[in-house]
Design an enzyme around this catalytic site. Structure first.
Site, mmCIF file in Angstrom:
data_model
loop_
_atom_site.group_PDB
_atom_site.id
_atom_site.type_symbol
_atom_site.label_atom_id
_atom_site.label_comp_id
_atom_site.label_asym_id
_atom_site.label_seq_id
_atom_site.Cartn_x
_atom_site.Cartn_y
_atom_site.Cartn_z
ATOM 1 C CE LYS A 1 -1.240 -0.593 -6.290
ATOM 2 N NZ LYS A 1 -1.615 -0.612 -4.868
ATOM 3 N NE ARG B 1 3.866 4.423 -3.162
ATOM 4 C CZ ARG B 1 4.577 3.900 -4.138
ATOM 5 N NH1 ARG B 1 5.802 4.346 -4.386
ATOM 6 N NH2 ARG B 1 4.086 2.915 -4.863
ATOM 7 N NE ARG C 1 3.512 0.272 -2.735
ATOM 8 C CZ ARG C 1 3.851 0.420 -1.465
ATOM 9 N NH1 ARG C 1 4.671 -0.436 -0.874
ATOM 10 N NH2 ARG C 1 3.381 1.433 -0.767
ATOM 11 C CD GLU D 1 -0.419 -10.663 -11.702
ATOM 12 O OE1 GLU D 1 -1.203 -10.653 -10.744
ATOM 13 O OE2 GLU D 1 0.715 -11.182 -11.637
ATOM 14 C CE LYS E 1 -3.520 2.366 -7.523
ATOM 15 N NZ LYS E 1 -3.388 1.978 -6.158
HETATM 16 C C1 PBG Z 1 -1.695 0.457 -1.623
HETATM 17 C C2 PBG Z 1 -2.302 1.472 -2.517
HETATM 18 C C3 PBG Z 1 -1.645 2.486 -3.224
HETATM 19 C C4 PBG Z 1 -2.633 3.202 -3.895
HETATM 20 C C5 PBG Z 1 -3.858 2.620 -3.597
HETATM 21 N N1 PBG Z 1 -3.633 1.528 -2.746
HETATM 22 C C6 PBG Z 1 -0.230 2.887 -3.205
HETATM 23 C C7 PBG Z 1 0.827 2.040 -3.723
HETATM 24 O O1 PBG Z 1 0.609 0.986 -4.324
HETATM 25 O O2 PBG Z 1 1.950 2.454 -3.519
HETATM 26 C C8 PBG Z 1 -2.359 4.383 -4.784
HETATM 27 C C9 PBG Z 1 -3.523 5.207 -5.154
HETATM 28 C C10 PBG Z 1 -3.203 6.519 -5.760
HETATM 29 O O3 PBG Z 1 -2.065 6.848 -6.126
HETATM 30 O O4 PBG Z 1 -4.153 7.298 -5.879
HETATM 31 N N2 PBG Z 1 -2.397 0.339 -0.422
#
Ligand code: PBG
Length: 307
Positions: free
Chosen positions: A178, A188, A201, A217, A232
């Site tokens: 990710k 968000r 992050r 990972e 992702k």
């Molecule tokens: C974290 C999470 C995120 C997304 C899915 N799970 C946000 C992040 O890492 O800031 C993003 C998914 C998207 O943008 O469609 N719980």
């Protein structure tokens, strides 16, 4: 007849948002067509998805209260646990219920983990919270839990906790690679999360420059017991999807994220592109690169087109 790649509705997983205390679905400005569901509109959406051949959904919660520990994430009466029980009661085994497993929607600071006194994310104490959340989600009826926080050791910690509580059959979909992406912006908004201090992050998500590191990972998550693995975002990381596919035989998912959806919607609304055509092209490309499953906000719309 000679198409090498096909996209079918049951390749798709619909991300769904459920908001605690909502009586009506609330629109999300940056994700046109996506809403924060009330319990009632959530049931209707799941019924609609089933009708068009999409059996799987991943749930995200927007709690009424947030705190330092993200306690709502593991509360048996927390918004996602209530929704999981309700959907399982109503739809039985017809649906595949996936629960996103993270803290950011539930913490008052918006990070995916607990913080040390100095404000850094504390990897190891976060693992104990993830274990509690996994058990609460499994108890509430999740078939699959999907840790998205990118803490080191999260898959092993969750597997141990599930096995200990007799949830050996609950599977883990690991957000394995990710990336720290600019494409999560609309998400968000969807969950009303602002990261404290304008933070980011990058301390726990992957560097977009690094594909080899992402493969490490993924290897770690597979070694820890992941049942399904995920890359992702999707379209910006097709090379990573292809490399993970070449190396691993587990089911591979890719998350076509909120920013990928929003860009297509915005351009289509301006009449600059044909939204359905571009969405189909992108989702097909993600499959062509090697993904078996795609999490996408287009799930219902595109299933209607291809079904
Ligand atoms: C974290 C999470 C995120 C997304 C899915 N799970 C946000 C992040 O890492 O800031 C993003 C998914 C998207 O943008 O469609 N719980």
């Amino acid at each position: 007849m000679v198409a090498e790649t096909r996209l079918t509705p049951d390749d798709l997983i619909a991300p769904l948002f459920v908001r605690e205390g909502a009586r009506e679905p609330q629109p999300i400005a940056s994700l046109p067509g996506v809403v924060q569901h009330s319990p009632e509109s959530l049931r209707a959406e799941v019924a609609h998805l089933l009708d068009v051949g999409v059996p799987a959904m991943i749930l995200f919660g927007i709690p009424e209260h947030r705190d330092g520990d993200g306690s709502g994430a593991s509360d048996p009466e927390g918004v996602v646990q209530v929704a999981l029980r309700d959907l399982r009661d109503r739809f039985g085994d017809e649906i595949v219920l996936i629960a996103d497993l993270c803290l950011d929607e539930y913490t008052d600071h918006g990070h995916c983990g607990l913080l040390t006194p100095s404000g850094a994310v504390d990897n190891d104490s976060t693992l104990d919270r993830y274990a509690e959340i996994a058990v609460a989600q499994a108890e509430a009826g999740a078939d699959i839990v999907a840790p998205s926080g990118m803490m080191d050791g999260q898959v092993a910690a969750i597997r141990d906790a599930l096995d200990e509580e007799d949830f050996a059959d609950t599977a883990i979909l690991a957000y394995a690679a990710k990336f720290a992406s600019g494409l999560y912006g609309p998400f968000r908004d969807a969950v009303d999360v602002e990261i404290a201090g304008g933070g980011d992050r990058r301390a726990y998500q992957q560097d977009p420059a690094n594909a080899r590191e992402a493969l490490e990972e993924v290897r770690a998550d597979v070694a820890e017991g992941a049942d399904l693995i995920m890359v992702k975002p999707a379209v910006t990381y097709l090379d990573v999807i292809a490399r993970v596919r070449a190396e691993h035989d587990l089911p591979l998912a890719a998350y076509h994220v909120s920013g990928e959806y929003a860009m297509i919607k915005a351009a289509a609304a301006n009449g600059w592109i044909n939204g359905d055509a571009v969405a189909l092209e992108q989702l097909l490309a993600v499959k062509r690169a090697g993904a078996d499953l795609i999490l996408t906000y287009f799930a219902r719309e595109i299933a209607e087109v291809i079904g």
